[in-house]
Design an enzyme around this catalytic site. Structure first.
Site, short mmCIF file in Angstrom:
data_model
loop_
_atom_site.label_atom_id
_atom_site.label_comp_id
_atom_site.label_asym_id
_atom_site.label_seq_id
_atom_site.Cartn_x
_atom_site.Cartn_y
_atom_site.Cartn_z
N GLU A 440 0.83 -1.23 0.00
CA GLU A 440 0.00 0.00 0.00
C GLU A 440 0.86 1.26 0.00
OE1 GLU A 440 -2.74 -0.29 -0.86
OE2 GLU A 440 -3.01 -2.40 -0.37
C1 LIG Z 1 2.56 -9.75 0.52
C2 LIG Z 1 2.29 -8.67 -0.45
C3 LIG Z 1 0.97 -8.35 -0.78
C4 LIG Z 1 0.70 -7.37 -1.72
N1 LIG Z 1 -0.60 -7.13 -2.12
C5 LIG Z 1 -0.83 -6.35 -3.21
C6 LIG Z 1 -2.13 -6.26 -3.79
O1 LIG Z 1 -3.10 -6.85 -3.30
N2 LIG Z 1 -2.28 -5.52 -4.91
C7 LIG Z 1 -1.24 -4.86 -5.50
O2 LIG Z 1 -1.43 -4.23 -6.54
N3 LIG Z 1 0.01 -4.90 -4.96
C8 LIG Z 1 0.23 -5.64 -3.84
N4 LIG Z 1 1.50 -5.72 -3.31
C9 LIG Z 1 2.58 -4.95 -3.91
C10 LIG Z 1 3.07 -3.80 -3.04
O3 LIG Z 1 2.10 -2.80 -2.95
C11 LIG Z 1 4.40 -3.29 -3.67
O4 LIG Z 1 5.35 -4.31 -3.49
C12 LIG Z 1 4.86 -2.00 -3.02
O5 LIG Z 1 3.99 -0.95 -3.35
C13 LIG Z 1 6.28 -1.61 -3.44
O6 LIG Z 1 6.48 -1.73 -4.81
P1 LIG Z 1 7.74 -2.55 -5.38
O7 LIG Z 1 7.74 -3.86 -4.68
O8 LIG Z 1 7.63 -2.59 -6.85
O9 LIG Z 1 8.98 -1.74 -4.92
P2 LIG Z 1 9.70 -0.56 -5.75
O10 LIG Z 1 8.69 0.38 -6.26
O11 LIG Z 1 10.63 -1.17 -6.73
O12 LIG Z 1 10.54 0.14 -4.60
C14 LIG Z 1 11.77 -0.39 -4.09
C15 LIG Z 1 12.30 0.57 -3.02
O13 LIG Z 1 12.57 1.84 -3.60
C16 LIG Z 1 11.91 2.85 -2.88
N5 LIG Z 1 11.51 3.90 -3.81
C17 LIG Z 1 10.93 3.76 -5.01
N6 LIG Z 1 10.71 4.96 -5.57
C18 LIG Z 1 11.16 5.88 -4.70
C19 LIG Z 1 11.23 7.30 -4.70
N7 LIG Z 1 10.77 8.03 -5.69
N8 LIG Z 1 11.77 7.91 -3.61
C20 LIG Z 1 12.22 7.20 -2.57
N9 LIG Z 1 12.19 5.86 -2.52
C21 LIG Z 1 11.67 5.21 -3.57
C22 LIG Z 1 10.74 2.19 -2.21
O14 LIG Z 1 10.31 2.90 -1.05
C23 LIG Z 1 11.33 0.82 -1.88
O15 LIG Z 1 12.01 0.89 -0.66
C24 LIG Z 1 1.78 -6.67 -2.33
C25 LIG Z 1 3.10 -6.97 -1.97
C26 LIG Z 1 3.36 -7.96 -1.08
C27 LIG Z 1 4.80 -8.30 -0.79
#
Ligand SMILES: Cc1cc2nc3c(=O)[nH]c(=O)nc-3n(C[C@H](O)[C@H](O)[C@H](O)COP(=O)(O)OP(=O)(O)OC[C@H]3O[C@@H](n4cnc5c(N)ncnc54)[C@H](O)[C@@H]3O)c2cc1C
Length: 598
Positions: A440
């Site tokens: 989220e």
């Molecule tokens: C168990 C689980 C359940 C989930 N359920 C859902 C669901 O129901 N529906 C859904 O759509 N998604 C779901 N997700 C996905 C989740 O919302 C994303 O994993 C999360 O939003 C982070 O995205 P990412 O993993 O692509 O990380 P990335 O976007 O690749 O980020 C990696 C890191 O970089 C940092 N970062 C990225 N951009 C910036 C910036 N501009 N400035 C500073 N820091 C930055 C982030 O804070 C993070 O620490 C789920 C994930 C998990 C693990």
């Protein structure tokens, strides 16, 4: 694992006494909703959570979900508990009466969500996401879509999902690739892969309604080219009957650190039939209805893990004997004193208690604001509630989950080595809590939302609206000698909050990266100050009740005592975050990427 006991007294205190929901409902013209009804809900919700869900928390963690040939089976007992939940009418509490709901405001069910979530977070995610799907279709769907999906989603016979994340993007939805091509009949053909989809596939409901972000052909690049679609697992003719299987399937489920009983699915959309919700290319705006819902839902998770860490830690600290109190034996007849006599153990217990109860107050306040946004009769009041909720949502989501995780860790620490051992349940609490600061929107992303969008983009107005409320509260209690030690620090930090914001804005004019350098510390600072205000409010209410002689003295005295602990031992952390912000940007950026490791 200690048995979960719903903290009903504290829930009632926040709902009925601090937030005065009776007065709130009367103002909104909701004559049929009152504390009597809420109390009945609380009693029943506690029974269901304690008796049906809590016993499945550990077994669900150990068994996890099973995947075979696209079919997901949830752990033993989950399906049956869900059937009871549906039978009891729980999913329909907030639903629109036109579609079978009970039409009660969000604040009437917030404590139920907390109880089900604390008893078993993995289980609670299945119905939890459905509520967001309902809210999104209610707000943005056509009448035809509402008639087709809302009755079954509201009753809980069908569940919903939120499909945003793709393998290459989660935070940056502007680069998502899932395609939506128009069909001749007005529907769309959805093709792409979504990952990490909670409750994407399972065996608890007859149909699953996916709410999916995708791009139309020739849509503008970035977030302005995203549209929103309903993609059901089984197509429906609108009568509520399920028909043909749609071309959407679960490719696999993830093996995770925690919330193992929640199915986290790879969902493949292979030309699946979808229906546009809301205007073309405005999908992200519409999805914000779902996302804001889910953010508040995740804030509840912070409260849940703080509460579990606290309840587990307290039970153990009263029983476990180790060493003598430095000020002399407190259990002279025993071989050693219970560890609760040691100041450091008390520090961990009180920290967890302060975060659980303070987080509860913040989340319930957000639910109350949500009622006003939806139902207030006066435009200005609706707008004010909307702006305040927009400011508080990233704080509730990110701050409460960060401190919830800290409290879960204190739970382990209080148990010593036993905290690391499975049978006590404290290690599961930490593993389950870990996701809450990630999904989220990570803490980093929430912090950018708070400082960038909510504060800077309103030229500080949204923050000033809130600090004015805090200021008025402090002024109203300025002559309250007994509470001086609680009110003064709140007033001081509240003033400083505005000054700190201005200083960041000045630096950001020189270099926009300063916002990113300051954001997480700013969010934590904001969280500590917001909770301080709520702790002062709770203490003032407790003092009022003590003066009125309403009984329950021990409860109110404990409130004031915890508020004192918060002001003296927790709030000073805000100064550390301010110091870090003032440490600036340069020290973060001076090291070349190539020179991070040698
Ligand atoms: C168990 C689980 C359940 C989930 N359920 C859902 C669901 O129901 N529906 C859904 O759509 N998604 C779901 N997700 C996905 C989740 O919302 C994303 O994993 C999360 O939003 C982070 O995205 P990412 O993993 O692509 O990380 P990335 O976007 O690749 O980020 C990696 C890191 O970089 C940092 N970062 C990225 N951009 C910036 C910036 N501009 N400035 C500073 N820091 C930055 C982030 O804070 C993070 O620490 C789920 C994930 C998990 C693990």
């Amino acid at each position: 694992m200690p048995e979960y006991k719903a903290p009903l007294r504290d829930m009632r205190f926040v709902l009925n006494e601090v937030l005065d929901l009776d007065g709130h409902y009367a103002k909104l013209g909701l004559e049929e909703v009152n504390s009597e009804l809420l109390n009945a809900f609380l009693e029943e919700g506690a029974k269901f959570s304690e008796n049906e869900l809590a016993p499945l928390n550990r077994s669900g963690d150990e068994e996890g979900c099973h995947f075979e040939d696209g079919v997901v089976t949830t752990p033993k007992g989950f399906k049956e508990a869900y059937a009871k939940y549906v039978e009891g009418g729980w999913p329909a509490i907030n639903g629109d009466p036109e579609f079978g709901g009970q039409g009660l405001p969000g604040s009437a069910s917030i404590a139920i969500s907390e109880m089900t979530g604390t008893a078993n977070w993995s289980w609670s995610m299945y119905p939890g996401l459905s509520h967001g799907a309902v809210a999104t279709i209610e707000e943005h769907g056509t009448d035809e879509q509402k008639n087709a999906y809302l009755p079954k989603l509201t009753s809980g016979e069908w569940t919903g999902t939120m499909c945003l994340t793709e393998p290459h993007c989660g935070s940056d939805l502007g680069i998502l690739k899932t395609k939506a091509e128009p069909n001749a009949d007005g529907s769309y053909s959805i093709t792409g892969t979504k990952i990490f989809i909670s409750a994407g596939e399972h065996d608890m409901a007859e149909n699953i309604v996916h709410i999916v972000l995708a791009r139309l052909p020739d849509a503008p690049k970035g977030t302005k080219g995203i549209s929103l679609f309903i993609v059901p697992k089984f197509l429906t003719d609108g009568s509520g009957a399920v028909g043909e299987r749609n071309a959407v399937a679960c490719g696999s489920i993830e093996h995770k650190m925690g919330i193992k009983a929640s199915a986290t699915c790879v969902m493949n959309f292979d030309g699946a039939t979808g229906y546009l919700i809301g205007p073309e290319n405005k999908g992200l705006n519409c999805m914000f209805t779902f996302m804001n819902f889910a953010r508040l839902g995740t804030a509840i998770q912070g409260v849940a893990h703080a509460e579990l860490g606290f309840q587990g830690g307290l039970a153990y600290a009263k029983e476990r004997l180790a060493m003598r109190s430095l000020s002399g034996p407190k259990n002279p007849d025993g071989p050693a004193d219970p560890i609760i006599v040691h100041p450091d153990v008390r520090r961990m217990l009180l920290t967890s208690k302060a975060f659980a109860e303070g987080g509860r107050a913040l989340v319930y306040l957000c639910a109350q604001l949500g009622d006003q946004v939806k139902l207030a009769r006066d435009d200005a009041e609706r707008e004010q509630a909307h702006d305040l909720m927009a400011l508080l949502t990233p704080i509730a989501k990110a701050f409460v989950t960060e401190v919830g995780l800290e409290a879960a860790n204190h739970g382990v620490q209080i148990y010593g080595g036993h905290g690391f051992i499975r049978e006590w349940g404290m290690e599961q609490n930490v593993r389950d809590a870990r996701i809450s600061t990630l999904y989220e929107g990570t803490t980093g992303i929430q912090a950018l939302d708070l400082l960038g969008r909510k504060v800077m983009m309103t030229q500080g107005q949204a923050l000033r609206n809130f600090t004015k409320i805090v200021h008025k509260f402090c002024e109203a209690h300025a002559d309250n000698g007994e509470l001086k030690e609680l009110i003064d620090p709140v007033a001081r930090y509240n003033r400083e909050w505005g000054e700190l914001t201005q200083a960041i804005a000045m630096q950001a004019m020189q270099n926009p990266d300063y916002v990113g350098a300051a954001s997480v510390d700013y969010l934590m600072y904001s969280g500590y100050v917001t909770l301080a205000y709520l702790w002062a409010r709770m203490a003032a209410k407790a003092q009022e009740q003590l003066a009125a002689g309403t009984g329950d003295e021990d409860f109110y005295k404990a409130k004031i005592s915890t508020a004192r602990f918060y002001m003296k031992r927790i709030l000073p952390r805000a100064a550390g975050h301010k110091g870090a912000i003032e440490g600036g940007l340069d020290c973060l950026m001076e090291l070349d990427q190539e020179h991070f490791a040698f």
